[in-house]
Design an enzyme around this catalytic site. Sequence first.
Site, short mmCIF file in Angstrom:
data_model
loop_
_atom_site.label_atom_id
_atom_site.label_comp_id
_atom_site.label_asym_id
_atom_site.label_seq_id
_atom_site.Cartn_x
_atom_site.Cartn_y
_atom_site.Cartn_z
N TYR A 7 19.62 26.41 -40.33
CA TYR A 7 20.41 27.58 -39.92
C TYR A 7 20.58 28.48 -41.13
O TYR A 7 20.92 28.02 -42.22
CB TYR A 7 21.78 27.12 -39.41
CG TYR A 7 22.70 28.26 -39.03
CD1 TYR A 7 22.41 29.08 -37.95
CD2 TYR A 7 23.87 28.50 -39.75
CE1 TYR A 7 23.27 30.12 -37.59
CE2 TYR A 7 24.74 29.54 -39.40
CZ TYR A 7 24.43 30.35 -38.32
OH TYR A 7 25.28 31.37 -37.96
N ASP B 154 18.20 28.54 -49.48
CA ASP B 154 19.49 28.87 -48.88
C ASP B 154 20.51 27.81 -49.30
O ASP B 154 20.59 26.74 -48.71
CB ASP B 154 19.35 28.92 -47.35
CG ASP B 154 20.67 29.23 -46.66
OD1 ASP B 154 21.72 29.24 -47.34
OD2 ASP B 154 20.66 29.45 -45.43
N LYS C 294 30.09 30.40 -48.75
CA LYS C 294 31.03 29.28 -48.69
C LYS C 294 31.76 29.03 -50.03
O LYS C 294 32.62 29.81 -50.36
CB LYS C 294 30.31 28.05 -48.13
CG LYS C 294 29.82 28.37 -46.69
CD LYS C 294 29.33 27.21 -45.86
CE LYS C 294 29.13 27.68 -44.43
NZ LYS C 294 27.81 27.54 -43.87
C1 LIG Z 1 27.06 28.69 -43.13
C2 LIG Z 1 25.65 28.94 -43.44
C3 LIG Z 1 25.07 30.22 -43.38
C4 LIG Z 1 25.83 31.40 -42.84
O1 LIG Z 1 26.92 31.76 -43.60
P1 LIG Z 1 28.10 32.62 -42.89
O2 LIG Z 1 29.05 32.88 -44.01
O3 LIG Z 1 28.65 31.76 -41.81
O4 LIG Z 1 27.48 33.86 -42.37
C5 LIG Z 1 23.79 30.39 -43.81
N1 LIG Z 1 23.06 29.35 -44.27
C6 LIG Z 1 23.57 28.11 -44.33
C7 LIG Z 1 22.73 27.01 -44.87
C8 LIG Z 1 24.86 27.86 -43.90
O5 LIG Z 1 25.34 26.60 -43.93
#
Ligand SMILES: *Cc1c(COP(=O)(O)O)cnc(C)c1O
Length: 428
Positions: A144, A238, A266
């Site tokens: 994701y 990511d 995060k």
């Molecule tokens: C949470 C998450 C996102 C998205 O971040 P948001 O702040 O919710 O838009 C993207 N990549 C990874 C791996 C994530 O865990």
Amino acid sequence: MNNTKSQELYKKGQKHLVGAVNSPVRAFSSVGGNPLFMSSASGSKIYDVDGNEYIDLVLSYGPMILGHGNEKVIQAVQQQVARGFTFGASTEDEIILAKMVCNAFPNMDKVRFVNSGTEAILSAIRLARAFTGKNHILKFAGCYHGHTDALLVAAGSGLATLSIPGSAGVPKEAVQNTLIAEYNDIDSVKKHIAECDDIAAVFIEPIAGNMGVVLPSDEFIKELRAITKAAGILLVIDEVMTGFRSKFGGAQDLLGIEADITCLGKVVGGGFPVGAYGARNEIMNMVSPLGPMYQAGTLSGNPVAMAAGISTLTELKAQNPYDKFNEQAATIEKALLAAAKENGIDLTVNRFGSMINPFFSAKTITNFNEAQECDTEQFTKFFWGLIENGIYIPPSQFEGWFLCSVLSDGDIEKIVNAINSAMAEIDN
Ligand SMILES: *Cc1c(COP(=O)(O)O)cnc(C)c1O
């Protein structure tokens, strides 16, 4: 357990909020029952509106790595709030946080702050295309990367939880340049590279956390780095979830690879809306105002969020909780496996640093297909068993649990006891 007030708010919330939530996983759709409404949190605990106390293993899906209400973070945020909320102009704190972040990641000379992980990713897509002059992007099934159109296919957790392959409203033009490969299957990547000479970037979660926690094999991740480099394809790592989670810096260090572009979110905002993307000068100098790739934000680098980020990272570095995370996660893993065995339940546990995930399956879980074969009914029973016993975990088989630095031995003991009770209830 009494959750009358949560139920009332859930009813009330549906009138003007979509499903009473602002992010789908909070609706508890896959575990049935009504979502909990929270009212406060402190340290390792979170409290719902009915006054029930839980040990928090959700931690807002990752950011609250110091636990809730860290004194130093509160102070930094309060001081900044008193000085001003947002200026639409540069501040010294942006420079300070940028330096901390660039020093913590390899191959990162410059960084741009944005407001969410999604925004970091969509900017990285544009940047990779701008830098390479190529258009295709490759992602892995089950990873994701936020809800941007181009990557909202085979996207793990939220969608997997709701059993939908992708989102309505994403035109096929938006995903026609998106290629999908299988996590831990290097041949599936090689095949795309052989067939398409227009790939700008490969996007990957270095430790997947959105199909449940799934680790890459050493061979897979190293070969991925080598073949992307050889083909002139940027590797976008990511680290929105993994950044500062398992070491001060990224999972890429622990895996022995280096990104071309790193995305963050995060933890870097300490619970405030911050995302970031960074890379070496050659790449970042493409971004406006230095280069031709446009990307902007009214609240980007927001002073309050920067203060939260700086104080969170400073405290995290001082506490250095990473060895403790490994020990505590190992204890939880052991408890999960023992309780499952005791009750004749098939269980596999994956973990990496402070991320851990029980899968209700007898098989090892190395990709999205395997993750999807889990017994989600058993998970649902286990979930409610933990809630009943005062442990708050994500309401989905496809989300990892997170540990925070203030988790005490007493908390771990409570978690282990709750695991034993909840596991014993599954087949009853
Ligand atoms: C949470 C998450 C996102 C998205 O971040 P948001 O702040 O919710 O838009 C993207 N990549 C990874 C791996 C994530 O865990």
